[in-house]
Design a protein around this motif. Structure first.
Motif, PDB file in Angstrom:
ATOM      1  N   UNK A   1       0.831  -1.198   0.000  1.00 37.95           N
ATOM      2  CA  UNK A   1       0.000   0.000   0.000  1.00 37.95           C
ATOM      3  C   UNK A   1       0.870   1.253   0.000  1.00 37.95           C
ATOM      4  N   UNK A   2       1.992   1.174   0.669  1.00 39.84           N
ATOM      5  CA  UNK A   2       2.881   2.330   0.763  1.00 39.84           C
ATOM      6  C   UNK A   2       3.419   2.730  -0.606  1.00 39.84           C
ATOM      7  N   UNK A   3       3.529   1.755  -1.493  1.00 39.32           N
ATOM      8  CA  UNK A   3       4.051   2.060  -2.823  1.00 39.32           C
ATOM      9  C   UNK A   3       3.177   3.043  -3.578  1.00 39.32           C
ATOM     10  N   UNK A   4       1.875   3.080  -3.237  1.00 40.69           N
ATOM     11  CA  UNK A   4       0.967   3.923  -3.982  1.00 40.69           C
ATOM     12  C   UNK A   4       0.546   3.243  -5.273  1.00 40.69           C
ATOM     13  N   UNK A   5      -0.122   3.982  -6.141  1.00 35.77           N
ATOM     14  CA  UNK A   5      -0.584   3.425  -7.410  1.00 35.77           C
ATOM     15  C   UNK A   5       0.598   3.127  -8.329  1.00 35.77           C
TER      16      UNK A   5
ATOM     17  N   UNK B   1      10.277   2.835  -6.079  1.00 41.26           N
ATOM     18  CA  UNK B   1       9.457   2.144  -5.083  1.00 41.26           C
ATOM     19  C   UNK B   1       8.877   0.854  -5.643  1.00 41.26           C
ATOM     20  N   UNK B   2       8.621   0.840  -6.939  1.00 38.32           N
ATOM     21  CA  UNK B   2       8.040  -0.343  -7.588  1.00 38.32           C
ATOM     22  C   UNK B   2       9.098  -1.215  -8.219  1.00 38.32           C
ATOM     23  N   UNK B   3      10.354  -0.866  -8.001  1.00 40.00           N
ATOM     24  CA  UNK B   3      11.448  -1.673  -8.548  1.00 40.00           C
ATOM     25  C   UNK B   3      11.485  -1.668 -10.045  1.00 40.00           C
ATOM     26  N   UNK B   4      11.089  -0.573 -10.653  1.00 37.45           N
ATOM     27  CA  UNK B   4      11.011  -0.499 -12.105  1.00 37.45           C
ATOM     28  C   UNK B   4      12.180   0.320 -12.674  1.00 37.45           C
TER      29      UNK B   4
END
Length: 216
Positions: free
Chosen positions: A157-161, A213-216
């Motif tokens: 959830x912390x990652x956001x959308x 944050x999403x490791x992208x």
């Protein structure tokens, strides 16, 4: 002829300049639309009044003259840094400008010569400026504590959308911005939403952090 100027500042998209103007008028201040000076999306903690676009205009020697009135919702609109706020209030008082607040209906000016009145006035200015800075610090600490809690308990959830762009698209947008292309042209060439392109252009570091944050 003297005039009344409203200085309004908002630091988030949820706040509005119009709300501060409405409050001032409801409090009895006669303020013309052309006498509203505003700063949008500017932090009162990290940015001094003299470094803001609206602040520069406010401090321009031609904007406020002796006998004019400067209205602010509260002193925290001038800033949330003790030294900056107190210094600027003294600057305006020295010019003969009267500073009035919508909240609590406080008034500060440099007309009084009585030492006891001066002491009381300066003590109140110092207290209000210190309170503004203390509130900002307390808010920051609460936000940091909340972020830390959610990072531990709800990492997804912390990652956001999840971002609607990838790293290649981010780099492409950056390169086209550096080349001088407009937002609409970049959106058309990359297939990204124009509003997204604008957000990336305004804060590329935030876009980078979202990908990280999403490791992208």
């Amino acid at each position: 002829m003297t005039k009344t100027v409203l200085y309004a500042r908002v630091s988030t998209s949820e706040q509005t300049i119009d709300h501060q103007l409405t409050q001032a008028r409801e409090a009895g201040f006669q303020i013309n639309d052309e006498d509203v000076i505003a700063d949008h999306g500017v932090s009162g903690v990290n940015t001094k009044l003299a470094d803001r676009e609206g602040g520069k205009r406010l401090l321009d020697p031609l904007t406020l003259r002796k006998g004019d009135t400067l209205v602010v919702r509260w002193v925290d609109r001038l800033g949330r840094n003790y030294a900056d706020v107190t210094g600027n209030i003294r600057h305006f008082m020295k010019k003969g400008v009267i500073i009035k607040t919508v909240i609590n209906k406080m008034a500060f000016d440099g007309a009084t010569k009585d030492p006891m009145q001066k002491a009381g006035r300066d003590a109140m200015i110092g207290f209000m400026a210190a309170q503004a800075e203390a509130q900002a610090q307390a808010t920051k600490e609460a936000q940091q504590a909340g972020i830390a809690f959610h990072r531990e308990t709800s990492p997804e959830k912390f990652k956001g959308r999840k971002p609607s762009f990838d790293r290649d698209q981010l780099e492409e947008v950056r390169s086209k911005l550096e080349a001088g292309l407009g937002h609409s042209a970049i959106a058309k060439e990359t297939g990204l939403n124009r509003n997204l392109v604008i957000r990336i252009a305004r804060d590329p570091a935030k876009a980078e952090a979202l990908l990280a944050r999403w490791g992208m």
